[in-house]
Design a protein around this motif. Structure first.
Motif, PDB file in Angstrom:
ATOM      1  N   GLY A 222       0.817  -1.202   0.000  1.00  0.00           N
ATOM      2  CA  GLY A 222       0.000   0.000   0.000  1.00  0.00           C
ATOM      3  C   GLY A 222       0.855   1.259   0.000  1.00  0.00           C
ATOM      4  N   LEU A 223       0.211   2.381  -0.194  1.00  0.00           N
ATOM      5  CA  LEU A 223       0.900   3.666  -0.228  1.00  0.00           C
ATOM      6  C   LEU A 223       0.831   4.326   1.146  1.00  0.00           C
ATOM      7  CD1 LEU A 223       2.308   6.006  -1.746  1.00  0.00           C
ATOM      8  CD2 LEU A 223       0.014   6.856  -2.342  1.00  0.00           C
ATOM      9  N   HIS A 224       2.000   4.687   1.691  1.00  0.00           N
ATOM     10  CA  HIS A 224       2.071   5.414   2.953  1.00  0.00           C
ATOM     11  C   HIS A 224       2.083   6.918   2.660  1.00  0.00           C
ATOM     12  CE1 HIS A 224       3.318   1.908   5.484  1.00  0.00           C
ATOM     13  NE2 HIS A 224       3.843   1.486   4.353  1.00  0.00           N
ATOM     14  N   VAL A 225       1.111   7.634   3.189  1.00  0.00           N
ATOM     15  CA  VAL A 225       1.083   9.096   3.061  1.00  0.00           C
ATOM     16  C   VAL A 225       1.387   9.662   4.448  1.00  0.00           C
ATOM     17  CG1 VAL A 225      -0.259  11.125   2.445  1.00  0.00           C
ATOM     18  CG2 VAL A 225      -0.609   8.963   1.204  1.00  0.00           C
ATOM     19  N   VAL A 226       2.532  10.320   4.577  1.00  0.00           N
ATOM     20  CA  VAL A 226       2.985  10.791   5.880  1.00  0.00           C
ATOM     21  C   VAL A 226       2.345  12.130   6.211  1.00  0.00           C
ATOM     22  CG1 VAL A 226       4.988  11.526   7.236  1.00  0.00           C
ATOM     23  CG2 VAL A 226       5.170   9.547   5.693  1.00  0.00           C
ATOM     24  N   LEU A 227       1.789  12.223   7.409  1.00  0.00           N
ATOM     25  CA  LEU A 227       1.244  13.475   7.922  1.00  0.00           C
ATOM     26  C   LEU A 227       2.006  13.824   9.186  1.00  0.00           C
ATOM     27  CD1 LEU A 227      -1.064  15.608   7.592  1.00  0.00           C
ATOM     28  CD2 LEU A 227      -2.342  14.250   9.261  1.00  0.00           C
ATOM     29  N   ARG A 228       2.634  14.977   9.190  1.00  0.00           N
ATOM     30  CA  ARG A 228       3.491  15.371  10.308  1.00  0.00           C
ATOM     31  C   ARG A 228       2.711  15.994  11.458  1.00  0.00           C
ATOM     32  NH1 ARG A 228       8.964  16.682  11.033  1.00  0.00           N
ATOM     33  NH2 ARG A 228       9.396  18.462  12.388  1.00  0.00           N
ATOM     34  N   GLN A 229       1.738  16.827  11.131  1.00  0.00           N
ATOM     35  CA  GLN A 229       0.978  17.533  12.153  1.00  0.00           C
ATOM     36  C   GLN A 229      -0.507  17.417  11.860  1.00  0.00           C
ATOM     37  OE1 GLN A 229       2.324  21.508  12.841  1.00  0.00           O
ATOM     38  NE2 GLN A 229       0.698  21.997  14.296  1.00  0.00           N
ATOM     39  N   VAL A 230      -1.259  17.033  12.872  1.00  0.00           N
ATOM     40  CA  VAL A 230      -2.692  16.821  12.700  1.00  0.00           C
ATOM     41  C   VAL A 230      -3.421  18.150  12.556  1.00  0.00           C
ATOM     42  CG1 VAL A 230      -4.784  16.042  13.867  1.00  0.00           C
ATOM     43  CG2 VAL A 230      -2.759  14.591  13.857  1.00  0.00           C
ATOM     44  N   ASP A 231      -4.241  18.232  11.536  1.00  0.00           N
ATOM     45  CA  ASP A 231      -5.079  19.406  11.280  1.00  0.00           C
ATOM     46  C   ASP A 231      -6.278  18.913  10.480  1.00  0.00           C
ATOM     47  OD1 ASP A 231      -5.358  22.541  10.939  1.00  0.00           O
ATOM     48  OD2 ASP A 231      -5.694  21.633   8.969  1.00  0.00           O
ATOM     49  N   GLY A 232      -7.482  19.243  10.936  1.00  0.00           N
ATOM     50  CA  GLY A 232      -8.673  18.713  10.300  1.00  0.00           C
ATOM     51  C   GLY A 232      -8.774  19.022   8.824  1.00  0.00           C
ATOM     52  N   ALA A 233      -8.567  20.281   8.454  1.00  0.00           N
ATOM     53  CA  ALA A 233      -8.670  20.669   7.049  1.00  0.00           C
ATOM     54  C   ALA A 233      -7.574  20.024   6.211  1.00  0.00           C
ATOM     55  CB  ALA A 233      -8.606  22.192   6.925  1.00  0.00           C
ATOM     56  N   GLU A 234      -6.372  19.916   6.772  1.00  0.00           N
ATOM     57  CA  GLU A 234      -5.271  19.303   6.035  1.00  0.00           C
ATOM     58  C   GLU A 234      -5.529  17.817   5.800  1.00  0.00           C
ATOM     59  OE1 GLU A 234      -1.938  18.968   3.794  1.00  0.00           O
ATOM     60  OE2 GLU A 234      -2.911  20.805   4.519  1.00  0.00           O
ATOM     61  N   ILE A 235      -6.140  17.156   6.764  1.00  0.00           N
ATOM     62  CA  ILE A 235      -6.496  15.748   6.569  1.00  0.00           C
ATOM     63  C   ILE A 235      -7.458  15.611   5.397  1.00  0.00           C
ATOM     64  CG2 ILE A 235      -7.781  13.820   7.582  1.00  0.00           C
ATOM     65  CD1 ILE A 235      -6.541  14.611  10.285  1.00  0.00           C
ATOM     66  N   LEU A 236      -8.447  16.488   5.321  1.00  0.00           N
ATOM     67  CA  LEU A 236      -9.385  16.441   4.196  1.00  0.00           C
ATOM     68  C   LEU A 236      -8.678  16.690   2.872  1.00  0.00           C
ATOM     69  CD1 LEU A 236     -12.426  18.350   5.749  1.00  0.00           C
ATOM     70  CD2 LEU A 236     -12.300  15.906   5.229  1.00  0.00           C
ATOM     71  N   ARG A 237      -7.728  17.609   2.871  1.00  0.00           N
ATOM     72  CA  ARG A 237      -6.978  17.890   1.631  1.00  0.00           C
ATOM     73  C   ARG A 237      -6.183  16.660   1.191  1.00  0.00           C
ATOM     74  NH1 ARG A 237      -6.680  23.244   3.779  1.00  0.00           N
ATOM     75  NH2 ARG A 237      -4.850  22.752   5.049  1.00  0.00           N
ATOM     76  N   ARG A 238      -5.538  15.987   2.134  1.00  0.00           N
ATOM     77  CA  ARG A 238      -4.756  14.789   1.780  1.00  0.00           C
ATOM     78  C   ARG A 238      -5.673  13.665   1.282  1.00  0.00           C
ATOM     79  NH1 ARG A 238       0.501  15.126   4.385  1.00  0.00           N
ATOM     80  NH2 ARG A 238       0.803  17.356   4.685  1.00  0.00           N
ATOM     81  N   VAL A 239      -6.832  13.525   1.911  1.00  0.00           N
ATOM     82  CA  VAL A 239      -7.786  12.501   1.472  1.00  0.00           C
ATOM     83  C   VAL A 239      -8.186  12.744   0.026  1.00  0.00           C
ATOM     84  CG1 VAL A 239     -10.150  11.636   1.791  1.00  0.00           C
ATOM     85  CG2 VAL A 239      -8.667  11.988   3.777  1.00  0.00           C
ATOM     86  N   GLU A 240      -8.426  14.012  -0.298  1.00  0.00           N
ATOM     87  CA  GLU A 240      -8.826  14.358  -1.666  1.00  0.00           C
ATOM     88  C   GLU A 240      -7.671  14.194  -2.646  1.00  0.00           C
ATOM     89  OE1 GLU A 240     -11.614  17.771  -3.336  1.00  0.00           O
ATOM     90  OE2 GLU A 240      -9.682  18.584  -2.670  1.00  0.00           O
ATOM     91  N   GLU A 241      -6.490  14.672  -2.288  1.00  0.00           N
ATOM     92  CA  GLU A 241      -5.349  14.666  -3.208  1.00  0.00           C
ATOM     93  C   GLU A 241      -4.827  13.271  -3.510  1.00  0.00           C
ATOM     94  OE1 GLU A 241      -0.789  16.526  -3.517  1.00  0.00           O
ATOM     95  OE2 GLU A 241      -2.091  16.998  -1.792  1.00  0.00           O
ATOM     96  N   HIS A 242      -4.782  12.412  -2.488  1.00  0.00           N
ATOM     97  CA  HIS A 242      -4.123  11.117  -2.656  1.00  0.00           C
ATOM     98  C   HIS A 242      -5.078   9.937  -2.719  1.00  0.00           C
ATOM     99  CE1 HIS A 242      -0.370  13.200  -2.045  1.00  0.00           C
ATOM    100  NE2 HIS A 242      -0.745  13.618  -0.858  1.00  0.00           N
ATOM    101  N   GLY A 243      -6.377  10.180  -2.587  1.00  0.00           N
ATOM    102  CA  GLY A 243      -7.327   9.076  -2.637  1.00  0.00           C
ATOM    103  C   GLY A 243      -7.210   8.156  -1.431  1.00  0.00           C
ATOM    104  N   VAL A 244      -7.031   8.757  -0.258  1.00  0.00           N
ATOM    105  CA  VAL A 244      -6.852   7.980   0.972  1.00  0.00           C
ATOM    106  C   VAL A 244      -8.030   7.038   1.195  1.00  0.00           C
ATOM    107  CG1 VAL A 244      -6.768   8.171   3.495  1.00  0.00           C
ATOM    108  CG2 VAL A 244      -5.387   9.701   2.064  1.00  0.00           C
TER     109      VAL A 244
END
Length: 506
Positions: A222-244
């Motif tokens: 699987g693909l590991h997408v690293v998130l350094r700092q938790v932020d609600g909006a940033e999590i949504l952006r990563r979900v959209e960008e990478h197809g989490v």
């Protein structure tokens, strides 16, 4: 024929089946972040790290500590250290220098890897070898030498994970290769992890080794997408960008995502695709409903402890509940869950949850007395009070005096000791009280012998404790409830805050 189970199995399979598939997308905002790397490159960097540790003279069984936020280097270290016979000591990056120093000294770590942002903390920690990740470690990840072969021993300690408990000092949990292997495989199986998985690291990798997901995701390519700092909006952006498709998190993290979704422009990403695994504290029923309704994400809850690697039980939607109301479904999902394959859960006569599992810790590092106590009778004593009904476990209260705030354990005794060090404080009792955002709020009840303000006491604690351990609320009392022998009766102190609730955790 016997073949030892070691965590190298996960990386070996990824390299064999998916060598040229992208393995890791590092945190783009981090200084010195890695470019996207394949599984072939991840394996090579892990081997380079192992060879560099060989050159430092570290024998098998030597401890290597890592103090870092989530990063590709930390993920690689999980394999570069443990998969070649040494012991990884992942350290909570939120701890103070004194707390980190204790863990490094107690574990006997000979090497400390530290994130650049934590350089000042590391400067106060004595260690034989210290490397700043991304600055001092270039040779570590590009060493052309072959690492010393390790025969492999599934009974060998792979990691020592320090956890706060009922004492002021954290305990080092020894987890073996067998523990981690079986936890990752069982957890991955129950979740249905497959080769198309895109995993967002919302959970700190130091936290029980990311609950085993770094191993399970790797084994399936699987693909590991690293998130350094938790932020609600940033999590949504990563979900959209990478197809989490999958993430693990404490309830406070998901509460932040739900709030961010209210301001999100357009459809919320990940609907009917994302599975989110929650643990650390039972989330409110209303939060479960909002995750399912407003985000459209599948909600899954697990229960476990660092000492159990951690996976013990899972609560997930069942076909039999399809005709129930959304609120009733959420209520059932709020239970700790049904035991996983290979896990035996029972309730002792005093109401304590005890478990038998191949995931249970080998021992507490350099603490035989606590090991014997926790493993008495051939089961692990969780310290949690609970009940079993229809095959499902519900956690009702916490026998051990630990506050779970934002998914992190806080020892009330440790905080009480710090408060007692202030000259104006005569007595102090620290408890957790219900909080919608953090699950439980660290709260101090104090009896003072001189005038002092709430702000002064909080500042006193903040100088001596990690931020998440510092009381967020202080109440002044004329006396504290005690037994005839002088022991604090915390169940009475909690009554004002937990009245009307069916369980004493939030």
């Amino acid at each position: 024929m016997f073949y030892p189970l070691t965590i190298l199995d996960f990386l070996d399979r990824a390299v064999s089946v998916f060598p040229d598939r992208t393995a890791v997308l590092d945190e783009p905002q981090a200084a010195g972040a890695w470019e996207p790397i394949t599984y072939r490159e991840l394996a090579q960097r892990a081997r380079s790290l192992a060879a560099s540790l060989d050159e430092l003279g570290l024998p098998e069984g030597a401890r290597v500590a890592v103090l870092s936020q989530n990063s590709a280097r930390l993920l690689a270290a999980l394999y570069g250290v443990s998969a070649f016979g040494r012991v990884l000591v992942p350290v909570n990056f939120r701890l103070t220098a004194a707390e980190v120093a204790y863990i490094v000294e107690h574990s006997g770590a000979e090497v400390l890897f530290v994130d650049p942002s934590l350089r000042e903390v590391a400067a106060e920690v004595g260690c034989r070898h210290t490397f700043v990740l991304g600055e001092d470690d270039e040779h570590l990840w590009s060493n052309p030498a072959e690492p010393r072969p390790w025969a492999g021993d599934e009974g060998a300690t792979a990691t020592i994970n320090y956890t706060s408990g009922t004492t002021a000092r954290p305990k080092g949990v020894q987890l073996t290769h067998r523990n981690l292997w079986l936890n990752a495989v069982t957890f991955g199986w129950h979740l249905g992890v497959d080769e198309s998985e895109v995993y967002l690291h919302t959970l700190p990798m130091f936290h029980a080794n990311g609950w085993g997901m770094p191993y399970a995701i790797t084994g399936f390519g699987g693909l590991h997408v690293v998130l350094r700092q938790v932020d609600g909006a940033e999590i949504l952006r990563r979900v959209e960008e990478h197809g989490v498709t999958l993430m693990c998190a404490a309830p406070a993290v998901l509460a932040a995502v739900v709030e961010a979704a209210r301001l999100w422009q357009g459809p919320v990403p990940g609907r009917n695709r994302v599975r989110v695994v929650v643990a650390g504290a039972p989330p409110p029923t209303r939060l479960i409903e909002r995750i399912r309704d407003e985000l459209g994400w599948e909600f899954i809850q697990i229960y476990g402890l660092t000492e159990t690697s951690p996976f013990l039980t899972m609560s997930r939607m069942r076909d039999e509940w399809a005709d129930l109301s959304g609120q009733e479904q959420a209520r059932r999902l709020g239970r700790a869950g049904a035991p996983a394959i290979g896990v035996r859960v029972a309730i002792a006569e005093d109401g304590e949850v005890v478990v038998a599992s191949n995931h249970n810790l080998d021992a507490y590092w350099r603490n035989p007395e606590e090991t014997a106590r926790a493993q008495e009778g051939g089961v692990f004593h969780t310290g949690d009070g609970g009940a079993l009904s229809d095959g499902y476990l519900t956690i009702q209260d916490r026998k051990k005096d630990v506050i779970v705030t934002g998914g992190e354990n806080v020892s009330s005794i440790e905080v009480e000791d710090v408060l007692a060090g202030h000259p104006a404080v005569r007595e102090a009792a620290v408890i957790g009280i219900p909080d919608e955002k953090w699950g439980e709020l660290v709260t101090a009840l104090v009896v003072c012998s001189a005038d002092v303000s709430e702000a002064e006491l909080i500042a006193h604690c903040r100088e001596r404790l990690a931020g998440y351990k510092t009381p967020k609320r202080i109440e002044f009392r004329s006396e504290l409830a005690r037994t005839a022998t002088g022991k604090l009766q915390k169940f009475k102190l909690r009554e004002d805050f937990w009245g009307g609730r069916t369980r004493q955790v939030n």
